[in-house]
Design a protein around this motif. Structure first.
Motif, PDB file in Angstrom:
ATOM      1  N   UNK A  57      69.588  81.522  66.416  1.00  0.00           N
ATOM      2  CA  UNK A  57      70.477  81.455  67.572  1.00  0.00           C
ATOM      3  C   UNK A  57      71.618  80.492  67.283  1.00  0.00           C
ATOM      4  N   UNK A  58      71.282  79.332  66.717  1.00  0.00           N
ATOM      5  CA  UNK A  58      72.298  78.347  66.380  1.00  0.00           C
ATOM      6  C   UNK A  58      73.277  78.884  65.344  1.00  0.00           C
ATOM      7  N   UNK A  59      72.765  79.599  64.345  1.00  0.00           N
ATOM      8  CA  UNK A  59      73.631  80.133  63.297  1.00  0.00           C
ATOM      9  C   UNK A  59      74.614  81.157  63.862  1.00  0.00           C
ATOM     10  N   UNK A  60      74.134  82.021  64.750  1.00  0.00           N
ATOM     11  CA  UNK A  60      75.005  83.070  65.285  1.00  0.00           C
ATOM     12  C   UNK A  60      76.021  82.512  66.273  1.00  0.00           C
ATOM     13  N   UNK A  61      75.552  81.735  67.240  1.00  0.00           N
ATOM     14  CA  UNK A  61      76.477  81.179  68.228  1.00  0.00           C
ATOM     15  C   UNK A  61      77.458  80.228  67.552  1.00  0.00           C
ATOM     16  N   UNK A  62      76.927  79.353  66.701  1.00  0.00           N
ATOM     17  CA  UNK A  62      77.788  78.357  66.079  1.00  0.00           C
ATOM     18  C   UNK A  62      78.729  78.925  65.047  1.00  0.00           C
TER      19      UNK A  62
ATOM     20  N   UNK B 150      75.110  72.099  60.718  1.00  0.00           N
ATOM     21  CA  UNK B 150      76.295  71.322  60.367  1.00  0.00           C
ATOM     22  C   UNK B 150      76.393  71.082  58.862  1.00  0.00           C
ATOM     23  N   UNK B 151      75.337  71.390  58.127  1.00  0.00           N
ATOM     24  CA  UNK B 151      75.417  71.296  56.672  1.00  0.00           C
ATOM     25  C   UNK B 151      76.145  72.498  56.071  1.00  0.00           C
TER      26      UNK B 151
ATOM     27  N   UNK C  70      87.308  81.283  55.769  1.00  0.00           N
ATOM     28  CA  UNK C  70      85.893  81.217  56.102  1.00  0.00           C
ATOM     29  C   UNK C  70      85.427  79.766  56.192  1.00  0.00           C
ATOM     30  N   UNK C  71      85.867  78.934  55.260  1.00  0.00           N
ATOM     31  CA  UNK C  71      85.514  77.515  55.321  1.00  0.00           C
ATOM     32  C   UNK C  71      86.003  76.902  56.625  1.00  0.00           C
ATOM     33  N   UNK C  72      87.213  77.239  57.044  1.00  0.00           N
ATOM     34  CA  UNK C  72      87.762  76.691  58.284  1.00  0.00           C
ATOM     35  C   UNK C  72      86.985  77.156  59.515  1.00  0.00           C
ATOM     36  N   UNK C  73      86.745  78.471  59.638  1.00  0.00           N
ATOM     37  CA  UNK C  73      86.104  78.947  60.860  1.00  0.00           C
ATOM     38  C   UNK C  73      84.675  78.432  60.961  1.00  0.00           C
ATOM     39  N   UNK C  74      83.965  78.356  59.840  1.00  0.00           N
ATOM     40  CA  UNK C  74      82.601  77.838  59.895  1.00  0.00           C
ATOM     41  C   UNK C  74      82.589  76.366  60.256  1.00  0.00           C
ATOM     42  N   UNK C  75      83.558  75.627  59.776  1.00  0.00           N
ATOM     43  CA  UNK C  75      83.629  74.196  60.102  1.00  0.00           C
ATOM     44  C   UNK C  75      83.889  73.989  61.584  1.00  0.00           C
ATOM     45  N   UNK C  76      84.959  74.555  62.087  1.00  0.00           N
ATOM     46  CA  UNK C  76      85.338  74.267  63.473  1.00  0.00           C
ATOM     47  C   UNK C  76      84.366  74.886  64.482  1.00  0.00           C
TER      48      UNK C  76
ATOM     49  N   UNK D 235      81.019  75.615  64.061  1.00  0.00           N
ATOM     50  CA  UNK D 235      79.734  74.920  64.081  1.00  0.00           C
ATOM     51  C   UNK D 235      79.861  73.528  64.694  1.00  0.00           C
ATOM     52  N   UNK D 236      80.919  72.814  64.365  1.00  0.00           N
ATOM     53  CA  UNK D 236      81.105  71.472  64.919  1.00  0.00           C
ATOM     54  C   UNK D 236      81.309  71.531  66.421  1.00  0.00           C
TER      55      UNK D 236
END
Length: 365
Positions: free
Chosen positions: A267-272, A320-321, A343-349, A351-352
């Motif tokens: 759930x965290x992986x998908x929403x985040x 967050x890792x 991809x690096x940007x969207x995953x960073x912002x 998830x944070x």
């Protein structure tokens, strides 16, 4: 009678010989007395699939065959050195083949069909149903709340079917709490922080540092939670999307990171990772409740809502890792291509922001 050995597999999914495909289709009972006369191979995926390569195969046959054999998907191990090392370490093909053979037949949600495979110690190949008529999820674009909600309900059915099931312990291909992002990341943190600290802000950087400092405490807490079959990389790129309400409304792909762990981490992986902050704003409760109520409706008991919320917070902290690992493994800030930088940007912002909005740091207090 001596069993005839199969032809050697192709070195690349775009270089499939008719004899190889014919042998495996015949061996698995999909054709009989039919020749594969040629195979047209179309590469797929680009930089979307990091642990594998894929191609769409369009064979020509000597006689008519069922429609589902008119085209097929061949999935093979990656050749990118770092990602190949990760794939070998995680035994990704053992996991995915194991899932399709042992778990997929037991769940009700729609999944791709596996026609033939050889895990080859984790770096093999799979011949799968072609579902290219469905819309492919896009990590950069993200998902709507409705798509996230549908996906979580389907994933919830799989979680519920395997909730606390001791039979999962019998599968040597299915490890415990084994996530692709669960590793020592201190050697990538300084470069990541320098690149992102002004855009993320002090509070976010401090939260990520706390996660790195307390990663053992975090992993130990997750290991104590109820276990189920977890996807481990649930995100838009690993989804196919059809018409809502149809049999094909959501298909979850890429089970190479399947593991036994805490269900809420999916759930965290998908929403985040896949629900853009502006889209998910104000909808956390309904997205979470859709998953949680699916568990209850499918028979999960003695799992209280507040427990599940805390599990989601643990999952968001663990996730967050992901931005640090992705940034490091893609060679950031000197990325190979624009998609990997995006991809690096969207995953960073994403998830944070999710961890902050859901006050996930509570789980470590």
């Amino acid at each position: 009678m001596t069993k005839i050995s199969p032809p050697d597999p192709p070195s690349d999914p775009t270089q499939v010989q008719p004899e190889w495909l014919e042998w495996h289709l015949t061996e698995n009972g999909l054709i009989s007395g039919v020749k594969v006369t040629s195979v047209h191979c179309e590469p797929m995926g680009g930089s979307v699939g990091f642990l594998s390569r894929m191609a769409k195969l369009v064979p020509q046959y000597s006689e008519p065959v069922p429609e589902n054999l008119h085209s097929l998907i061949l999935k093979m191990g990656t050749t990118r050195p770092h990602f190949q090392e990760v794939a070998d370490r995680l035994h990704v093909f053992d996991r995915e083949v194991g899932f399709y053979k042992h778990i997929a037949p037991t769940v009700t949600t729609r999944l791709a069909k596996l026609y033939a495979s050889d895990p080859a110690g984790g770096s093999g190949w799979m011949l799968l149903e072609d579902l290219c008529f469905l819309e492919k999820g896009d990590q950069i674009h993200g998902l709507s709340n409705a798509q996230v909600s549908m996906t979580l309900q389907h994933m919830g059915e799989i979680h519920a079917a395997n909730w606390r099931q001791s039979s999962l312990n019998n599968f040597d291909w299915l490890p415990e709490d084994s996530f692709w992002f669960k590793e020592e990341l201190s050697n990538g943190w300084d470069v990541f922080r320098k690149h992102y600290e002004l855009r993320l802000g002090g509070a976010a950087i401090a939260m990520m540092e706390q996660v790195l400092d307390k990663r053992k405490q975090l992993d130990d807490a997750i290991a104590m939670r109820p276990r189920t079959l977890v996807h481990g990389d649930l995100r838009a790129d690993n989804l196919l999307l059809g018409k809502p309400g149809s049999r094909d409304e959501v298909l979850i792909l890429d089970w190479q990171t399947a593991t036994r762990s805490m269900g809420a981490i999916d759930v965290a992986l998908l929403i985040g990772g896949s629900d853009p902050p502006a889209e998910r704003s104000g909808h956390y409760d309904e997205l979470f409740d859709g998953w949680y109520e699916t568990l209850l409706a499918q028979g999960v008991t003695n799992y209280h809502r507040q427990e599940a919320i805390n599990d989601l917070r643990l999952g968001m902290l663990s996730a967050l890792r992901i931005p640090i690992k992705v940034f490091r493994d893609f060679g950031g800030p000197n990325f190979r291509n624009a998609r990997e930088a995006q991809l690096a940007d969207v995953l960073t912002f994403r998830h944070v922001n999710a961890a902050i909005d859901f006050d996930a740091i509570q789980a470590l207090s």
